[in-house]
Design a protein around this motif. Structure first.
Motif, PDB file in Angstrom:
ATOM      1  N   GLN A 148       5.838   6.813  -4.376  1.00 57.81           N
ATOM      2  CA  GLN A 148       6.236   5.417  -4.600  1.00 57.81           C
ATOM      3  C   GLN A 148       7.004   5.274  -5.919  1.00 57.81           C
ATOM      4  N   ILE A 149       6.610   6.041  -6.907  1.00 59.16           N
ATOM      5  CA  ILE A 149       7.350   6.027  -8.183  1.00 59.16           C
ATOM      6  C   ILE A 149       8.781   6.498  -7.926  1.00 59.16           C
ATOM      7  N   LYS A 150       8.886   7.550  -7.140  1.00 58.44           N
ATOM      8  CA  LYS A 150      10.207   8.131  -6.862  1.00 58.44           C
ATOM      9  C   LYS A 150      11.095   7.115  -6.147  1.00 58.44           C
ATOM     10  N   ARG A 151      10.509   6.375  -5.235  1.00 55.84           N
ATOM     11  CA  ARG A 151      11.317   5.389  -4.518  1.00 55.84           C
ATOM     12  C   ARG A 151      11.854   4.324  -5.478  1.00 55.84           C
ATOM     13  N   LEU A 152      11.001   3.874  -6.384  1.00 57.74           N
ATOM     14  CA  LEU A 152      11.473   2.862  -7.335  1.00 57.74           C
ATOM     15  C   LEU A 152      12.548   3.450  -8.252  1.00 57.74           C
ATOM     16  N   GLN A 153      12.342   4.684  -8.687  1.00 55.50           N
ATOM     17  CA  GLN A 153      13.373   5.311  -9.527  1.00 55.50           C
ATOM     18  C   GLN A 153      14.704   5.385  -8.805  1.00 55.50           C
TER      19      GLN A 153
ATOM     20  N   ASP B 283       4.940 -11.888  -9.768  1.00 49.83           N
ATOM     21  CA  ASP B 283       5.365 -11.557  -8.406  1.00 49.83           C
ATOM     22  C   ASP B 283       4.921 -10.140  -8.026  1.00 49.83           C
ATOM     23  N   GLY B 284       3.898  -9.641  -8.707  1.00 48.53           N
ATOM     24  CA  GLY B 284       3.373  -8.309  -8.412  1.00 48.53           C
ATOM     25  C   GLY B 284       2.938  -8.210  -6.951  1.00 48.53           C
ATOM     26  N   GLY B 285       3.174  -7.029  -6.366  1.00 48.78           N
ATOM     27  CA  GLY B 285       2.812  -6.828  -4.974  1.00 48.78           C
ATOM     28  C   GLY B 285       3.809  -7.421  -4.009  1.00 48.78           C
ATOM     29  N   GLY B 286       4.872  -8.023  -4.552  1.00 45.94           N
ATOM     30  CA  GLY B 286       5.869  -8.659  -3.697  1.00 45.94           C
ATOM     31  C   GLY B 286       6.674  -7.640  -2.908  1.00 45.94           C
ATOM     32  N   GLN B 287       7.382  -8.152  -1.936  1.00 46.88           N
ATOM     33  CA  GLN B 287       8.070  -7.238  -1.024  1.00 46.88           C
ATOM     34  C   GLN B 287       9.451  -6.811  -1.508  1.00 46.88           C
ATOM     35  N   GLN B 288       9.859  -7.332  -2.655  1.00 44.68           N
ATOM     36  CA  GLN B 288      11.170  -6.913  -3.158  1.00 44.68           C
ATOM     37  C   GLN B 288      11.138  -5.445  -3.561  1.00 44.68           C
ATOM     38  N   GLY B 289       9.989  -4.818  -3.418  1.00 42.52           N
ATOM     39  CA  GLY B 289       9.927  -3.378  -3.565  1.00 42.52           C
ATOM     40  C   GLY B 289       9.216  -2.885  -4.801  1.00 42.52           C
ATOM     41  N   ASP B 290       8.075  -2.274  -4.588  1.00 43.15           N
ATOM     42  CA  ASP B 290       7.421  -1.480  -5.623  1.00 43.15           C
ATOM     43  C   ASP B 290       7.131  -2.260  -6.905  1.00 43.15           C
ATOM     44  N   GLN B 291       6.695  -3.490  -6.760  1.00 38.95           N
ATOM     45  CA  GLN B 291       6.264  -4.250  -7.944  1.00 38.95           C
ATOM     46  C   GLN B 291       4.783  -3.946  -8.126  1.00 38.95           C
ATOM     47  N   PHE B 292       4.540  -2.859  -8.824  1.00 30.15           N
ATOM     48  CA  PHE B 292       3.198  -2.284  -8.908  1.00 30.15           C
ATOM     49  C   PHE B 292       2.176  -3.294  -9.438  1.00 30.15           C
TER      50      PHE B 292
ATOM     51  N   LEU C 153      10.394   3.586 -16.509  1.00 36.90           N
ATOM     52  CA  LEU C 153      10.500   4.498 -15.355  1.00 36.90           C
ATOM     53  C   LEU C 153      11.055   5.856 -15.752  1.00 36.90           C
ATOM     54  N   ASN C 154      11.561   5.950 -16.969  1.00 38.85           N
ATOM     55  CA  ASN C 154      12.179   7.201 -17.388  1.00 38.85           C
ATOM     56  C   ASN C 154      12.072   7.365 -18.893  1.00 38.85           C
ATOM     57  N   PRO C 155      11.080   8.068 -19.402  1.00 41.68           N
ATOM     58  CA  PRO C 155      10.029   8.728 -18.625  1.00 41.68           C
ATOM     59  C   PRO C 155       9.042   7.703 -18.053  1.00 41.68           C
ATOM     60  N   VAL C 156       8.368   8.104 -17.000  1.00 35.60           N
ATOM     61  CA  VAL C 156       7.425   7.198 -16.343  1.00 35.60           C
ATOM     62  C   VAL C 156       6.230   6.952 -17.279  1.00 35.60           C
TER      63      VAL C 156
ATOM     64  N   LYS D 208       0.867  -1.172   0.000  1.00 35.62           N
ATOM     65  CA  LYS D 208       0.000   0.000   0.000  1.00 35.62           C
ATOM     66  C   LYS D 208       0.907   1.225   0.000  1.00 35.62           C
ATOM     67  N   ASN D 209       0.993   1.850  -1.129  1.00 34.31           N
ATOM     68  CA  ASN D 209       1.884   2.989  -1.298  1.00 34.31           C
ATOM     69  C   ASN D 209       3.284   2.644  -0.795  1.00 34.31           C
ATOM     70  N   LEU D 210       3.798   3.385   0.194  1.00 33.48           N
ATOM     71  CA  LEU D 210       5.182   3.155   0.604  1.00 33.48           C
ATOM     72  C   LEU D 210       5.329   2.041   1.640  1.00 33.48           C
TER      73      LEU D 210
END
Ligand code: ZN
Length: 455
Positions: free
Chosen positions: A311-316, A356-365, A296-299, A99-101
């Motif tokens: 959350q986008i910024k964190r993944l970037q 593996d979407g939603g996984g905890q490896q980080g920001d798998q939207f 991610l660039n451009p998003v 959920k978000n961050l």
């Protein structure tokens, strides 16, 4: 013969509407869609200028424009210039945690799980398999509520319930927090038996020494899990990426690899040939985005309209890899995976898509990962048509969803209308014009507003 089938079906539709009350008569239950390029999901050339009929949430006829007459009282939708694909099926996700961050069991609420199922629908995913991170009554209730039609804009939620993990893998801050600890064969069997009456879609387990840091499940223990599951007509999906483990698991009768195996060789290929029903879910997203994430660039606009900026910024911030040594290792790991999945695919191994979407490896939207995964598969060497079959018909087959994965008579009317042809460029799956689940046009505008309103 065909015509009489149609008129009987229409008659039923009329009777049904009569019983449902006058106010529903205006909502056409029979709709003829015409003019799209139709990719039916079997890997064959698309049907140009297609026509297909949807009656009461199912496809009843599929052909070319002109072959199917408009039944009386039916609606007609012109899809000229569009491309239609079957709705996608995600064979591996972790639902309800992100959920978000933040990510964790604290977010595992009805509201958050439904938010995720709405995100899948938004992205054209008809069903998603949550891989062993669910717990409590909620997953079963929500699964059944969606099947009962309570949430027409939500994708189907498939749950494995609680996975089965070695004790050292279970921690309050990871997604195995609710897993059944496996310490003895008898205990493993008892845990499988607890899941049977919940009608889980499969059993999930983990066989991984996490880089030599922990003691992984022994063949005796996973053998008991597989045997007990099979006795109860359930299949077992395993998180295992090591080549030797994969071979041992194949010999033990494993049904599904939840991730692509990190390396392959001839012996592995021949073991797959001896076990032709065993399937592999791709899950290339994590390894590939360590070396490649141009979206991610451009998003990409689909990310901008569904994910909050922080959350986008964190993944970037995680990319690109700034350490050249690390980048080299990631590139080599990706090259092995790409070679391997091409090799398995060429050998006829059943390959579906898991993200593996939603996984905890980080920001798998949630939802987006499906579209990234399709591109990953094509970059690994699969032709776009094969990647699409993997993400539709084969994923549905692996999950036992007989009525999903194709645009064909008798299947549930779950499809995605695209503004461009994904056979020309697989990233065209992101050009979503509309999504239909169970014959219902998903209200993507309403969903988009709800995603961005969530904090
Ligand atoms: Zn996973």
């Amino acid at each position: 013969m065909r015509n009489s089938t149609i008129s009987i079906a229409c008659l039923f539709a009329v009777i049904w509407l009569g019983q449902a009350g006058a106010q529903q008569v205006t909502a056409a239950r029979v709709t003829l869609y015409e003019g799209a390029r139709l990719i039916v999901g079997d890997g064959n050339a698309p049907i140009e200028n297609s026509a297909f009929l949807v009656e009461n949430a199912r496809f009843t006829r599929v052909g070319r424009r002109g072959e199917i007459q408009l039944p009386s009282g039916a609606a007609r939708v012109d899809q000229s210039g569009k491309t239609v694909i079957p709705a996608l099926v995600d064979g591996h996700s972790h639902i309800g945690y992100m959920k978000n961050l933040t990510s964790g069991a604290v977010n595992y609420t009805r509201e958050n799980i439904l938010d995720h199922m709405h995100r899948f629908a938004y992205f054209g995913v008809a069903a998603s398999q949550s891989m062993g991170s669910d717990f409590g009554e909620l997953p079963f209730q929500i699964r059944d509520d969606i099947l009962a039609g309570k949430y027409p804009d939500a994708a189907r939620f498939l749950t494995a319930g609680r996975g089965l993990a070695p004790l050292v893998e279970i921690s309050p801050d990871n997604m195995r927090q609710a897993a059944f600890p496996v310490t003895t064969p008898e205990g493993a069997r008892a845990s499988v038996q607890e899941l049977v009456p919940r009608k889980v879609s499969l059993i999930k387990t983990w066989v991984d020494d996490r880089g030599g840091t922990i003691k992984k499940l022994t063949p005796e223990l996973y053998g008991a899990i597989i045997d007990e599951a099979h006795k109860n007509k359930l299949r077992v999906a395993v998180h295992a990426t090591d080549l030797r483990d994969a071979k041992d698991l194949l010999r033990a009768g494993i049904d599904v690899f939840a991730h692509m195996i990190s390396d392959t060789d001839e012996e592995l290929v021949s073991l797959f040939k001896q076990h032709p029903t065993t399937a592999v879910l791709s899950a290339l997203g994590g390894p590939h985005r360590a070396v490649y994430a141009p979206w991610l660039n451009p998003v990409h606009p689909l990310i901008l309209e569904t994910v909050l900026p922080e959350q986008i910024k964190r993944l970037q911030g995680r990319f690109p890899q700034r350490d050249p040594e690390q980048f080299k290792r990631s590139q080599e790991a990706w090259d092995r995976l790409a070679r391997g999945i091409s090799q398995l695919s060429a050998a006829g191994v059943k390959i579906g898509v898991g993200t593996d979407g939603g996984g905890q490896q980080g920001d798998q939207f949630i939802g987006w990962t499906m579209h990234a995964e399709l591109e990953n598969m094509v970059m690994a060497g699969l032709p776009p048509a094969k990647a699409l079959v993997a993400a539709t018909r084969t994923s549905a087959e692996i999950l036992g969803l007989d009525d999903l994965g194709m645009v064909a008579a008798g299947k549930s009317a779950d499809f995605v209308v695209l503004d461009a042809n994904p056979l020309d460029d697989i990233t065209n799956t992101r050009k979503i014009s509309s999504v239909y689940l169970r014959g219902h046009r998903v209200d993507r505008e309403k969903l988009r507003a709800s995603f961005m309103a969530r904090q």
